[in-house]
Design an enzyme around this catalytic site. Structure first.
Site, mmCIF file in Angstrom:
data_model
loop_
_atom_site.group_PDB
_atom_site.id
_atom_site.type_symbol
_atom_site.label_atom_id
_atom_site.label_comp_id
_atom_site.label_asym_id
_atom_site.label_seq_id
_atom_site.Cartn_x
_atom_site.Cartn_y
_atom_site.Cartn_z
ATOM 1 N N SER A 292 0.443 -1.442 -0.164
ATOM 2 C CA SER A 292 -0.357 0.006 0.354
ATOM 3 C C SER A 292 1.354 0.913 0.207
ATOM 4 O O SER A 292 1.494 1.280 -0.825
ATOM 5 C CB SER A 292 -1.035 -0.038 0.826
ATOM 6 O OG SER A 292 -2.148 0.979 1.167
ATOM 7 N N ASP B 288 -0.914 1.586 -4.359
ATOM 8 C CA ASP B 288 -1.772 0.612 -4.604
ATOM 9 C C ASP B 288 -3.348 0.725 -4.989
ATOM 10 O O ASP B 288 -3.578 0.194 -5.707
ATOM 11 C CB ASP B 288 -1.969 -1.038 -3.710
ATOM 12 C CG ASP B 288 -2.986 -0.661 -2.847
ATOM 13 O OD1 ASP B 288 -2.972 0.488 -1.738
ATOM 14 O OD2 ASP B 288 -3.908 -1.307 -2.176
ATOM 15 N N ASP C 196 -5.781 1.916 -3.425
ATOM 16 C CA ASP C 196 -6.886 2.017 -3.216
ATOM 17 C C ASP C 196 -7.819 3.004 -2.187
ATOM 18 O O ASP C 196 -8.711 2.738 -1.608
ATOM 19 C CB ASP C 196 -7.264 0.459 -2.395
ATOM 20 C CG ASP C 196 -6.179 0.299 -0.583
ATOM 21 O OD1 ASP C 196 -5.268 1.375 -0.893
ATOM 22 O OD2 ASP C 196 -6.629 -0.341 -0.250
#
Length: 450
Positions: A102, A246, A248
């Site tokens: 992440s 990532d 998100d």
């Protein structure tokens, strides 16, 4: 407190240091493959990653474990975490795996799983898989040689996700002529996010779209939105969009260069959905970290806020249990359950642009809907993790802080799921009181648990 192999968002750690080592990850593939394998046929697992150099290590270690367990593997290469969630559903795979740490630096990496519907695995399933990984002398129930799995590279996975994202925007809405600063953090969205925005008509000024394996999140992305803010002011853009490694999560910047967090984005999107009958029960789901101002905002507009523990998986679980359609975290995870089963930074940014296009309002005007209360978060190193109520000095300090706030603010104490840290959060109308109480609580924790 017993340490789990999986944290709040999967397995994560420094590359080539336990547990992020090739042997552990191969065992993870074996264990997950065995857990999800059917004796009736070869099952299918889809594996994606971000742009970290170490992705190659873990991609093939996982593939080896899954194939040995009797599952076919689809390799999709670098794509955002929400793309893997979508493709797992779209390809009718039994399991989706993301190799990413992440927002962490490149020397870290991690692994998280999605089930066949694109939802993150519940703790109980992760624990069952972890138990097999950690068991000494584990006897694997391996299939016969003629029934081991195969690995394939999935073609045009980026194009599939691109089309999915564009379909979340009505055909009568375009972003023609809208100037957008987009920072992809040299991460997983470096190809697809600019493509989608450009195909919807936006003029895209790109940052962080040249990954080299080691520069993911380095001075760019959602952890450094100041970079996008400067570029917005410099170029006269209508919005700045900063994704993490990532993709998100998202942090945005208005046309004046002011940074909006996830709470402010949720307020804008929640009001839009409420006004258009798209928010069942006028319910918004967020974590205990969201600002108290968001709770007051929802009440003021006839809605309510349901809080969960930290972690977007817990937000999604509460959304599904309560029929909610919008949820998220202050950090920038936003879940639009009508469209996606996990946080999606690009999708959230598209929804903001849609609201701007439909209302004709600049982002700075929309942002006035929510003014966060002053809030401070500090991380306090600890030697042990026990319930805070069992540390008398901490319990006394907490009671004193709550007495002084008198219902006009909040105190939140919690432990990090991955580090030896206690997190102290205080928010109130008075900034000076926030500082004083935060320092008092941090001192109490250091003396009791440090």
């Amino acid at each position: 407190m017993e340490k789990r192999l999986f944290g709040t968002d999967g397995l994560r750690g420094t590359v080539n240091t336990y547990p992020m080592t090739p042997d552990v990850v191969m065992r993870l593939g074996l264990a997950a493959g065995q857990y999800f394998r059917s004796s009736q046929r070869l099952h299918k697992v889809l594996i994606g990653k971000d742009t970290r150099l170490s992705g190659y290590i873990f991609e093939y270690a996982l593939a080896s474990g899954f194939c040995a367990a009797g599952m076919d593997v689809l390799l999709v290469g670098p794509l955002p975490t929400p793309a893997i969630s979508f493709l797992t559903r779209d390809m009718r795979a039994d399991l989706g795996v993301v190799i990413s740490a992440s927002h962490n630096p490149y020397n870290d990496n991690g692994i998280k799983f999605f089930d066949h519907r694109g939802f993150k695995l519940p703790d109980a399933v992760e624990d069952a898989i972890a138990a097999k990984v950690l068991a000494c002398g584990e006897q694997w129930d391996l299939p016969a040689p003629e029934t081991v799995g195969r690995a394939f590279k999935l073609q045009d996975s980026t194009g599939r996700y691109n089309v999915f994202l564009k379909k979340t925007i009505p055909l009568d809405v375009t972003f023609d002529g809208v100037k957008v600063v987009l920072d992809c953090a040299n991460g997983a969205a470096f190809r697809v996010a600019p493509q989608v925005l450009e195909e919807l008509g936006a003029e895209v000024i790109k940052i962080g779209v040249a990954p080299d394996g080691t520069n993911i999140n380095r001075g760019v992305g959602s952890l450094y939105p100041e970079l996008a803010a400067r570029k917005v002011v410099e170029t006269g853009a209508a919005i700045g969009i900063a994704l993490d490694g990532d993709a998100d999560r998202v942090i945005v910047v208005d046309e004046k260069g002011r940074i909006l967090d996830g709470d402010q984005i949720m307020a804008i999107c929640a009001l839009d959905l409420m006004q258009n009958g798209g928010l069942p029960g006028n319910l918004l789901v967020a974590t205990v970290m969201s600002n108290m101002a968001l709770e007051l905002f929802m009440v003021r507009h006839g809605g309510r806020l349901l809080r969960t523990p930290v972690g977007d998986r817990y937000v999604v679980e509460a959304m599904r249990a309560n029929g909610a359609k919008l949820g998220g975290e202050q950090s920038g995870h936003l879940i639009f359950l009508d469209h996606s089963t996990t946080g999606d930074g690009t999708l959230a940014a598209l929804q903001l642009l849609r609201i701007m296009a439909r209302t004709g309002k600049p982002l700075s005007e929309l942002a006035t809907l929510l003014t966060p209360l002053p809030q401070k978060l500090v991380n306090v190193p600890v030697e042990r993790k026990i319930p805070f109520a069992e540390a008398p000095a901490v319990a006394r300090a907490t009671a004193e802080a709550e007495r002084r706030l008198a219902g006009k603010g909040r105190v939140l104490l919690r432990y990090s799921g991955t580090e030896s840290l206690a997190r102290v959060m205080v928010e109130a109308e008075n900034p000076a009181m926030v500082e004083t109480l935060c320092d008092m609580l941090a001192t109490a924790i250091t003396e009791a648990l440090g």
